[in-house]
Motif scaffolding. Structure first.
Motif, PDB file in Angstrom:
ATOM      1  N   HIS A 294       0.754  -0.934   0.099  1.00 22.68           N
ATOM      2  CA  HIS A 294       0.227  -0.314  -0.326  1.00 22.68           C
ATOM      3  C   HIS A 294       0.757   1.682  -0.239  1.00 22.68           C
ATOM      4  O   HIS A 294       0.611   1.908  -0.575  1.00 22.68           O
ATOM      5  CB  HIS A 294      -1.380  -0.362   1.009  1.00 22.68           C
ATOM      6  CG  HIS A 294      -2.376  -0.789   0.617  1.00 22.68           C
ATOM      7  ND1 HIS A 294      -3.349  -0.973   1.757  1.00 22.68           N
ATOM      8  CD2 HIS A 294      -2.084  -2.186   0.761  1.00 22.68           C
ATOM      9  CE1 HIS A 294      -4.016  -1.873   0.995  1.00 22.68           C
ATOM     10  NE2 HIS A 294      -3.168  -2.462   0.583  1.00 22.68           N
ATOM     11  N   GLU A 295       2.247   1.512   0.823  1.00 20.60           N
ATOM     12  CA  GLU A 295       2.779   2.572   0.871  1.00 20.60           C
ATOM     13  C   GLU A 295       3.799   2.543  -0.547  1.00 20.60           C
ATOM     14  O   GLU A 295       3.559   3.675  -1.062  1.00 20.60           O
ATOM     15  CB  GLU A 295       3.748   2.616   2.097  1.00 20.60           C
ATOM     16  CG  GLU A 295       4.748   3.662   2.308  1.00 20.60           C
ATOM     17  CD  GLU A 295       5.344   3.536   3.354  1.00 20.60           C
ATOM     18  OE1 GLU A 295       6.839   3.822   3.331  1.00 20.60           O
ATOM     19  OE2 GLU A 295       5.818   2.560   3.929  1.00 20.60           O
ATOM     20  N   PHE A 296       3.842   1.192  -0.751  1.00 25.47           N
ATOM     21  CA  PHE A 296       4.074   2.037  -2.439  1.00 25.47           C
ATOM     22  C   PHE A 296       2.908   2.550  -3.171  1.00 25.47           C
ATOM     23  O   PHE A 296       3.768   3.463  -4.561  1.00 25.47           O
ATOM     24  CB  PHE A 296       4.923   0.305  -3.095  1.00 25.47           C
ATOM     25  CG  PHE A 296       5.657  -0.053  -4.473  1.00 25.47           C
ATOM     26  CD1 PHE A 296       6.546   0.323  -4.993  1.00 25.47           C
ATOM     27  CD2 PHE A 296       4.214  -0.465  -5.541  1.00 25.47           C
ATOM     28  CE1 PHE A 296       7.196   0.296  -6.099  1.00 25.47           C
ATOM     29  CE2 PHE A 296       4.706  -0.836  -6.735  1.00 25.47           C
ATOM     30  CZ  PHE A 296       6.359   0.079  -6.749  1.00 25.47           C
ATOM     31  N   LEU A 297       2.387   1.898  -3.727  1.00 30.07           N
ATOM     32  CA  LEU A 297       1.444   2.096  -4.290  1.00 30.07           C
ATOM     33  C   LEU A 297       0.574   4.264  -4.366  1.00 30.07           C
ATOM     34  O   LEU A 297       0.597   4.428  -4.874  1.00 30.07           O
ATOM     35  CB  LEU A 297      -0.299   1.309  -4.116  1.00 30.07           C
ATOM     36  CG  LEU A 297       0.189   0.044  -5.522  1.00 30.07           C
ATOM     37  CD1 LEU A 297      -1.172  -0.859  -4.903  1.00 30.07           C
ATOM     38  CD2 LEU A 297       0.795  -0.051  -6.415  1.00 30.07           C
ATOM     39  N   LYS A 298       1.161   4.162  -2.739  1.00 27.35           N
ATOM     40  CA  LYS A 298       0.556   5.413  -2.231  1.00 27.35           C
ATOM     41  C   LYS A 298       1.067   6.705  -2.626  1.00 27.35           C
ATOM     42  O   LYS A 298       1.548   7.312  -3.632  1.00 27.35           O
ATOM     43  CB  LYS A 298       0.437   5.175  -0.812  1.00 27.35           C
ATOM     44  CG  LYS A 298      -0.919   5.400  -0.106  1.00 27.35           C
ATOM     45  CD  LYS A 298      -1.950   5.465  -0.809  1.00 27.35           C
ATOM     46  CE  LYS A 298      -3.105   5.402   0.037  1.00 27.35           C
ATOM     47  NZ  LYS A 298      -4.524   5.949  -0.335  1.00 27.35           N
ATOM     48  N   ASN A 299       2.564   5.699  -2.936  1.00 33.01           N
ATOM     49  CA  ASN A 299       3.769   6.670  -2.998  1.00 33.01           C
ATOM     50  C   ASN A 299       3.929   7.145  -4.890  1.00 33.01           C
ATOM     51  O   ASN A 299       4.508   8.223  -5.002  1.00 33.01           O
ATOM     52  CB  ASN A 299       4.931   6.175  -2.821  1.00 33.01           C
ATOM     53  CG  ASN A 299       5.111   6.062  -1.556  1.00 33.01           C
ATOM     54  OD1 ASN A 299       5.064   6.996  -0.579  1.00 33.01           O
ATOM     55  ND2 ASN A 299       6.546   5.179  -0.805  1.00 33.01           N
ATOM     56  N   LEU A 300       4.099   6.149  -5.573  1.00 31.39           N
ATOM     57  CA  LEU A 300       3.210   6.164  -6.843  1.00 31.39           C
ATOM     58  C   LEU A 300       2.176   6.582  -7.125  1.00 31.39           C
ATOM     59  O   LEU A 300       2.045   7.541  -8.810  1.00 31.39           O
ATOM     60  CB  LEU A 300       2.971   4.852  -7.922  1.00 31.39           C
ATOM     61  CG  LEU A 300       4.286   3.526  -7.515  1.00 31.39           C
ATOM     62  CD1 LEU A 300       3.320   2.748  -8.149  1.00 31.39           C
ATOM     63  CD2 LEU A 300       5.343   4.261  -8.634  1.00 31.39           C
ATOM     64  N   GLY A 301       1.472   6.928  -6.326  1.00 30.17           N
ATOM     65  CA  GLY A 301       0.336   7.963  -6.480  1.00 30.17           C
ATOM     66  C   GLY A 301      -1.035   7.781  -6.516  1.00 30.17           C
ATOM     67  O   GLY A 301      -1.633   9.111  -7.140  1.00 30.17           O
ATOM     68  N   ALA A 302      -1.074   6.699  -5.912  1.00 36.14           N
ATOM     69  CA  ALA A 302      -2.496   6.093  -5.925  1.00 36.14           C
ATOM     70  C   ALA A 302      -3.299   6.939  -4.129  1.00 36.14           C
ATOM     71  O   ALA A 302      -3.169   6.925  -3.300  1.00 36.14           O
ATOM     72  CB  ALA A 302      -2.374   4.455  -5.563  1.00 36.14           C
ATOM     73  N   SER A 303      -4.812   7.405  -4.971  1.00 34.04           N
ATOM     74  CA  SER A 303      -5.334   7.765  -3.790  1.00 34.04           C
ATOM     75  C   SER A 303      -6.090   6.845  -3.360  1.00 34.04           C
ATOM     76  O   SER A 303      -6.683   7.112  -2.096  1.00 34.04           O
ATOM     77  CB  SER A 303      -6.084   9.292  -4.902  1.00 34.04           C
ATOM     78  OG  SER A 303      -6.831   8.091  -5.565  1.00 34.04           O
ATOM     79  N   GLU A 304      -6.509   5.887  -3.687  1.00 32.03           N
ATOM     80  CA  GLU A 304      -7.581   4.616  -3.067  1.00 32.03           C
ATOM     81  C   GLU A 304      -6.747   3.147  -3.357  1.00 32.03           C
ATOM     82  O   GLU A 304      -5.904   3.001  -4.848  1.00 32.03           O
ATOM     83  CB  GLU A 304      -8.645   4.710  -3.016  1.00 32.03           C
ATOM     84  CG  GLU A 304      -9.855   3.873  -3.015  1.00 32.03           C
ATOM     85  CD  GLU A 304     -11.656   3.743  -3.745  1.00 32.03           C
ATOM     86  OE1 GLU A 304     -11.868   3.463  -3.017  1.00 32.03           O
ATOM     87  OE2 GLU A 304     -11.422   5.122  -4.032  1.00 32.03           O
ATOM     88  N   ILE A 305      -6.816   1.794  -2.962  1.00 33.05           N
ATOM     89  CA  ILE A 305      -6.191   0.674  -3.044  1.00 33.05           C
ATOM     90  C   ILE A 305      -7.486  -0.140  -2.803  1.00 33.05           C
ATOM     91  O   ILE A 305      -7.985  -0.431  -1.222  1.00 33.05           O
ATOM     92  CB  ILE A 305      -5.289   0.878  -1.599  1.00 33.05           C
ATOM     93  CG1 ILE A 305      -3.905   1.671  -3.339  1.00 33.05           C
ATOM     94  CG2 ILE A 305      -4.608  -1.018  -2.703  1.00 33.05           C
ATOM     95  CD1 ILE A 305      -2.904   1.429  -1.902  1.00 33.05           C
ATOM     96  N   ILE A 306      -7.770  -0.875  -3.399  1.00 34.54           N
ATOM     97  CA  ILE A 306      -8.692  -1.955  -3.192  1.00 34.54           C
ATOM     98  C   ILE A 306      -8.053  -3.545  -3.589  1.00 34.54           C
ATOM     99  O   ILE A 306      -7.153  -3.707  -4.736  1.00 34.54           O
ATOM    100  CB  ILE A 306      -9.665  -1.738  -4.490  1.00 34.54           C
ATOM    101  CG1 ILE A 306     -11.012  -0.462  -4.586  1.00 34.54           C
ATOM    102  CG2 ILE A 306     -10.778  -2.957  -4.538  1.00 34.54           C
ATOM    103  CD1 ILE A 306     -11.549  -0.558  -5.317  1.00 34.54           C
ATOM    104  N   SER A 307      -8.352  -4.011  -2.417  1.00 35.07           N
ATOM    105  CA  SER A 307      -8.380  -5.489  -2.299  1.00 35.07           C
ATOM    106  C   SER A 307      -8.579  -6.415  -3.915  1.00 35.07           C
ATOM    107  O   SER A 307      -9.688  -5.997  -4.569  1.00 35.07           O
ATOM    108  CB  SER A 307      -8.004  -6.160  -1.029  1.00 35.07           C
ATOM    109  OG  SER A 307      -7.930  -7.770  -1.879  1.00 35.07           O
TER     110      SER A 307
END
Length: 332
Positions: free
Chosen positions: A189-202
């Motif tokens: 999740h942190e990796f994806l947030k750092n890329l710019g994702a505002s929301e993460i879905i399983s």
């Protein structure tokens, strides 16, 4: 004029039912025909390379073989006036690394129409941080931005920790889109947030088979890298006049859909073929990747390895345990 007649390469050999990987000395004379000889500085690891390395005959028909569908380096010699000795060039996709000796060796020889000059503003290492994965992501985004604007709504990206997925998240975020990332990795999740994702879905949340022909619309567009049920559910949840791009089938090549999302909501499903993408558009997309679309911290998602370390990474990518991009330094 070549500086050496021999060079190091990862070679896959077929021995009975087994495929053995080893680093060997190869000769320039062993390379296939082609009018441009390139000294490779960097390559990158893609899932297709790993399939070639384990003997997948759908990728590579004949062995011994050197994988590597991406390469960047300097022209050693050329029979085409478009390229001269010392030019920094990129070669990705086409047949490189599939049935043509690829970028996991220190030299490649290819047709000149597979080669493009490294764009200004992009280092060789950055070019391989992209590689075919980055090109595929950029092609997907290129198709999306033709019709979908940031204000139109969220863009969802499947397989978001993989090469294509992670670069898609980075490009879309750079361009101001609200990006939703799908992943099955709880620790990413942190990796994806750092890329710019505002929301993460399983992945489990959106990967359950749904019999209803359409679901509540939620996304203006999507970049799908996995296929199967996840792609089905993305299409069913895409807004009217939304655009979904499809470039992978690691989950499944099959779709179980009605035509309703297409004829009742006007959803467009766009296929992405990076292998044979026309050179004129390829050059345009690479220029965007070198300038306006270039993520601010492109190299932050890169793990650099040597040829001696690539075997371990091949095993990990096959297990789905690689996040971001693995770049192979052929000069080490």
């Amino acid at each position: 004029m070549t500086k050496t007649e021999n060079f190091k390469a990862l070679v896959i050999k077929e021995e009975g039912e087994n495929f053995i990987r080893s680093i060997e000395q190869k000769s320039i004379d062993e390379l296939p025909e082609g009018d441009v000889l390139v000294e490779v500085m960097y390559s990158s690891l893609n899932y297709k390379d790993a399939l070639s390395a384990i003997g997948n005959k759908g990728v590579t028909r004949n062995y011994p073989h050197t994988p590597g569908i991406d390469a960047v380096g300097k022209v050693d010699s050329s029979n085409n006036d478009k390229f001269k000795e010392g030019d920094e060039v990129i070669v990705t996709s086409y047949d490189l690394g599939m049935n043509t000796s690829g970028g996991f060796g220190q030299y490649i020889r290819v047709p000149s129409d597979w080669v493009l000059k490294l764009p200004t503003g992009l280092s060789m290492k950055e070019a391989m941080a992209y590689g075919t994965a980055g090109l595929t992501a950029a092609m997907s985004v290129f198709k999306l931005v033709e019709q979908i604007k940031p204000e139109d709504g969220k863009i969802i990206v499947s397989g978001a920790t993989g090469g294509v997925g992670s670069m898609s998240v980075a490009f879309l975020s750079k361009l101001g889109y609200d990006v939703v990332a799908i992943t099955g990795k709880a620790d990413s999740h942190e990796f994806l947030k750092n890329l710019g994702a505002s929301e993460i879905i399983s992945r489990d949340e959106i990967g359950q088979e749904e019999k209803r022909p359409m679901l509540r619309s939620q996304f203006a567009g999507a970049v799908d890298t996995v296929g199967g049920v996840i792609l089905e559910n993305i299409i069913k949840q895409t807004n009217p006049m939304g655009v979904v791009t499809s470039c992978g089938n690691v989950a499944s090549p099959k779709l179980n859909l009605t035509v309703f999302p297409f004829i009742l909501r006007g959803v467009s499903l766009v296929g992405i073929d990076s292998q044979n993408f026309p050179m004129s558009l390829r050059e345009k997309v690479w220029q965007l990747m070198a300038t306006d679309w270039k993520p601010d911290a492109l190299l932050d998602i890169v793990e650099e390895v040597s040829l001696d370390q690539i075997n371990e990474k091949i095993d990990l990518i096959l297990k789905g345990q690689v996040s971001g991009r693995v770049v192979l330094n052929l000069t080490k």
